[in-house]
Design an enzyme around this catalytic site. Structure first.
Site, PDB file in Angstrom:
ATOM      1  N   PRO A 223       0.826  -1.209   0.000  1.00 60.81           N
ATOM      2  CA  PRO A 223       0.000   0.000   0.000  1.00 60.81           C
ATOM      3  C   PRO A 223       0.861   1.261   0.000  1.00 60.81           C
ATOM      4  O   PRO A 223       1.948   1.282   0.576  1.00 60.81           O
ATOM      5  CB  PRO A 223      -0.799  -0.100   1.292  1.00 60.81           C
ATOM      6  CG  PRO A 223      -0.399  -1.352   1.951  1.00 60.81           C
ATOM      7  CD  PRO A 223       0.592  -2.084   1.130  1.00 60.81           C
ATOM      8  N   CYS A 224       0.322   2.312  -0.642  1.00 60.63           N
ATOM      9  CA  CYS A 224       1.202   3.446  -0.932  1.00 60.63           C
ATOM     10  C   CYS A 224       0.685   4.782  -0.413  1.00 60.63           C
ATOM     11  O   CYS A 224       1.299   5.806  -0.678  1.00 60.63           O
ATOM     12  CB  CYS A 224       1.416   3.542  -2.429  1.00 60.63           C
ATOM     13  SG  CYS A 224      -0.122   3.535  -3.336  1.00 60.63           S
ATOM     14  N   GLN A 225      -0.410   4.805   0.353  1.00 62.46           N
ATOM     15  CA  GLN A 225      -0.953   6.115   0.769  1.00 62.46           C
ATOM     16  C   GLN A 225       0.081   6.970   1.479  1.00 62.46           C
ATOM     17  O   GLN A 225       0.085   8.177   1.343  1.00 62.46           O
ATOM     18  CB  GLN A 225      -2.149   5.966   1.719  1.00 62.46           C
ATOM     19  CG  GLN A 225      -3.384   5.377   1.082  1.00 62.46           C
ATOM     20  CD  GLN A 225      -3.408   3.878   1.300  1.00 62.46           C
ATOM     21  OE1 GLN A 225      -2.382   3.229   1.190  1.00 62.46           O
ATOM     22  NE2 GLN A 225      -4.554   3.334   1.608  1.00 62.46           N
TER      23      GLN A 225
ATOM     24  N   TYR B 125       3.069   7.458   0.864  1.00 62.73           N
ATOM     25  CA  TYR B 125       4.014   8.142  -0.004  1.00 62.73           C
ATOM     26  C   TYR B 125       3.338   9.063  -0.989  1.00 62.73           C
ATOM     27  O   TYR B 125       3.961   9.924  -1.562  1.00 62.73           O
ATOM     28  CB  TYR B 125       4.789   7.136  -0.861  1.00 62.73           C
ATOM     29  CG  TYR B 125       5.435   6.031  -0.131  1.00 62.73           C
ATOM     30  CD1 TYR B 125       6.409   6.281   0.821  1.00 62.73           C
ATOM     31  CD2 TYR B 125       5.098   4.714  -0.413  1.00 62.73           C
ATOM     32  CE1 TYR B 125       7.031   5.238   1.468  1.00 62.73           C
ATOM     33  CE2 TYR B 125       5.718   3.668   0.232  1.00 62.73           C
ATOM     34  CZ  TYR B 125       6.683   3.933   1.170  1.00 62.73           C
ATOM     35  OH  TYR B 125       7.293   2.910   1.805  1.00 62.73           O
TER      36      TYR B 125
ATOM     37  N   ASN C 197       5.142   0.498  -6.744  1.00 62.31           N
ATOM     38  CA  ASN C 197       4.718   1.522  -5.789  1.00 62.31           C
ATOM     39  C   ASN C 197       4.607   2.868  -6.505  1.00 62.31           C
ATOM     40  O   ASN C 197       4.953   2.975  -7.674  1.00 62.31           O
ATOM     41  CB  ASN C 197       5.695   1.609  -4.604  1.00 62.31           C
ATOM     42  CG  ASN C 197       4.941   1.831  -3.299  1.00 62.31           C
ATOM     43  OD1 ASN C 197       4.148   2.764  -3.202  1.00 62.31           O
ATOM     44  ND2 ASN C 197       5.158   0.975  -2.317  1.00 62.31           N
TER      45      ASN C 197
END
Ligand SMILES: C[S@@+](CC[C@H](N)C(=O)[O-])C[C@H]1O[C@@H](n2cnc3c(N)ncnc32)[C@H](O)[C@@H]1O
Length: 467
Positions: free
Chosen positions: A82-84, A86, A120
Site C-alpha cells: 500500500p502506498c498512501q 508516499y 509503488n
C-alpha cells in the site's frame, strides 16, 4: 551449467488487491500459485475473476504466511505494498503502510525466490522505507532494476507513473532496465486509440422478438447462437453507447491532480485513475477552471465506472462484486493496469528464458577509448561483451569472479579457441571495471533514480543466430 529456471515461472503475490497485477502476469505466461490481501472484498473479487488461490491474510504478521510461501517455493514474489503514505495526496510522513514495503522485502529475503517484482508510487523511490528495504534486498544478494514506468507507453491510455523494482538473485544492479525501456511503445496510447478500437467489435444476432436487442458487443456474453444468426452489423449501430458518446464529445473531465488540467482531449492519455475519476466538475472548478483547459469542463464527458475499469486495464468481461461503489472504485484505483503488468511479466520471462541480455551502455566505447584503445578495438571489446553475455543466457553477475566462473562452465564457451576465450573474459573484466567506475562517480540524481538506458534487446532470432 544451467542459468534459466523452468519455462514456467510460478509466482506468489503479496497485497494482491482485486488482481490487476495478477491478471497481467498471467496474460504474460506466469503461473500464479497463491495471492494474499488483508481486504476480504478485494480477495472475493480476485477469486471471482482470477482463481481460488487468493487468501485473506494480514501481511504485518509475516510469521503466519512466510512458512507457507517457503513451502510453495515460488520463482517470483510480486506485489504492490500500500502506498498512501508516499502518495502526494497523503501525509508525506512514512507510517504503517510504508513499513509494509519493508514487510515485502522481509518476505522476499526469507523465501529467496529467484525473482521479485514490486510496484509503488514514484515518491516511494526516495522514501526511507524503500532505502531500508533496498539495502536488505541487496544484502540478500539481489541485483535490482528500478524503473519509473508511464502506463500510457505500456498499453493503457493513462498518464499513471509508477515505480517498479525487479530483482533477481546474483544479478548486477540495472540488469533489466534496458529491457523494460525497450518494452515501451514509441507513442503514448490515447483515449481514442483505446475506445476507438473497442467500438468496432460488435456482433449482430437478429432477435426473435421486437422487445429484445439484436446487437451485442463482442465484450459481453452473447445470446445463444442460432444457426445463421450472425449477420453484418447495421451501419447505424453504435456498440458501447458510452464509448461512442465519449469519442463524439472529444473531451473528458477528470478531477485534477496536483492542480493540473481538468479537461483533456481524447487524443491524449487521461490522468492517473483515482477513486474520483467518475465525478463531474464541481461548481468550484467550473468557477475557477485551469487556464489551459481546451474547452469548458461543463461541456465535457466524464468516464463511466465501466470505462474507468477498462482504462485501468481490467478486461471488459471483468465481474466486479461490491456493495459500495466506493469499494469498487478503490479496488480499480489501487490496481496495476493489467497490460502494464503483462509487459513487465514478458520482460521477466524473456530474461528468465535467456532470450534477452542487458544493453551495453554507449559510454563504454568512450571509456575504452579514453583508456587508450582505438575505436575498432573498443568496438571489438563491446562485441565480445555481448557474445559472452549471450553465452551466459543474458545473465549478468554482480561479482566478476563468479561471472568468469560461470562463463568457464558453459560448454559452448569451453569449445572456443583459447584466444577467443581469453578475449571474452577480458571483455567482461573491462565491462565490470567500467561499471565500477560509473558507480564511483558522483550521482546527478538521487540514489534510487531509474536512469533510462539505451535500448538493446536481443531477440530469440538473434540469440539463435549467435548460438
Ligand atoms: C496498491 S493495492 C494492490 C493492488 C494490486 N497490486 C492490484 O494490481 O490490483 C495494496 C493492497 O494492499 C492491501 N493491504 C493493506 N494493508 C495490508 C496488510 N496489512 N496485509 C495485507 N494486505 C494489505 C490493501 O487491501 C490493497 O488491496
Amino acid at each position: 551449467m544451467t542459468f534459466t529456471g523452468g519455462v514456467l515461472v510460478r509466482a506468489v503475490e503479496l497485497f494482491c488487491g482485486a488482481g490487476g497485477m495478477s491478471r497481467g502476469l498471467i496474460d504474460a505466461g506466469v503461473e500464479m500459485v497463491r495471492a494474499y490481501d488483508a481486504w476480504p472484498v478485494a480477495v472475493e473479487n480476485y477469486r471471482a475473476n482470477i482463481g481460488p488461490h487468493a487468501e485473506v491474510a494480514d501481511l504485518t504478521n509475516l510469521l503466519s504466511i512466510v512458512p507457507e510461501i517457503s513451502r510453495l517455493a515460488p520463482d517470483l514474489i510480486c506485489g504492490g505494498p500500500p502506498c498512501q503514505d508516499y502518495s502526494l495526496a497523503g501525509r508525506r510522513q512514512e507510517g504503517e503502510n510504508a513499513s509494509l514495503t519493508i514487510a515485502f522485502a522481509i518476505a522476499v529475503t526469507a523465501v529467496r525466490p529467484e525473482w521479485f517484482l514490486m510496484e509503488n508510487v514514484v515518491q516511494a523511490a526516495r522514501s526511507e522505507a524503500w532505502a531500508e528495504a533496498r539495502a536488505m534486498l541487496e544484502r540478500a544478494g539481489y541485483g535490482l532494476s528500478e524503473s519509473r514506468v508511464t502506463a500510457s507507453l505500456y498499453g493503457v491510455p493513462q498518464n499513471r507513473r509508477r515505480f517498479f523494482v525487479i530483482g533477481r538473485l546474483g544479478e548486477r544492479n540495472g540488469f533489466l532496465q534496458s529491457a523494460v525501456a525497450g518494452a515501451a511503445s514509441a507513442q503514448p496510447m490515447t483515449l481514442r486509440d483505446f475506445f476507438g478500437s473497442a467500438v468496432s467489435d460488435a456482433v449482430y444476432f437478429p432477435a426473435r422478438s421486437q422487445e429484445r436487442r439484436s446487437v451485442w458487443s463482442s465484450d459481453e456474453p452473447a445470446p445463444t447462437i442460432r444457426e445463421r444468426s450472425i449477420r453484418p452489423v447495421p451501419e447505424a449501430y453504435r456498440p458501447h453507447p458510452a464509448d461512442a458518446a465519449l469519442l463524439e464529445n472529444g473531451f473528458v473531465y477528470t478531477r485534477p491532480l496536483r492542480d493540473g488540467r481538468g479537461v483533456r482531449t481524447i487524443d491524449e492519455p487521461i490522468t492517473t485513475i483515482t477513486r474520483t475519476s467518475w465525478e463531474r466538475p464541481t461548481p468550484r472548478y467550473l468557477n475557477d477552471p485551469h487556464p489551459d483547459d481546451p474547452i469548458s469542463a461543463s461541456a465535457t464527458a466524464v468516464l463511466t465506472v465501466d470505462q474507468i475499469s477498462r482504462v485501468q486495464g481490467f478486461p471488459a468481461d471483468w465481474h466486479w462484486i461490491a456493495k459500495a461503489k466506493r469499494d469498487k472504485l478503490q479496488m480499480i484505483a489501487n490496481a496495476v493496469p493489467a497490460p502494464v503488468a503483462k509487459a513487465l511479466g514478458k520482460v521477466i520471462l524473456a530474461r528468465h528464458r535467456g532470450h534477452t541480455a542487458p544493453a551495453i551502455e554507449g559510454r563504454f566505447l568512450d571509456w575504452l577509448q579514453r583508456g587508450g584503445r582505438k575505436r575498432t578495438t573498443a568496438r571489438n571489446v563491446k562485441a565480445n561483451v555481448n557474445r559472452a553475455r549471450r553465452l551466459l543466457h543474458g545473465k549478468s553477475f554482480a561479482d566478476i569472479a563468479i561471472e568468469l566462473g560461470a562463463l568457464d562452465a558453459v560448454v559452448d564457451f569451453a569449445a572456443l579457441p583459447r584466444n577467443t576465450r581469453s578475449d571474452l573474459r577480458q571483455a567482461l573484466i573491462l565491462y565490470a571495471e567500467f561499471e565500477a567506475w560509473k558507480t564511483s562517480r558522483p550521482k546527478r540524481r538521487g540514489p534510487t533514480a531509474a536512469v533510462a538506458v539505451p535500448v538493446e534487446i536481443i531477440l530469440d532470432d538473434d540469440l539463435a543466430k549467435a548460438a
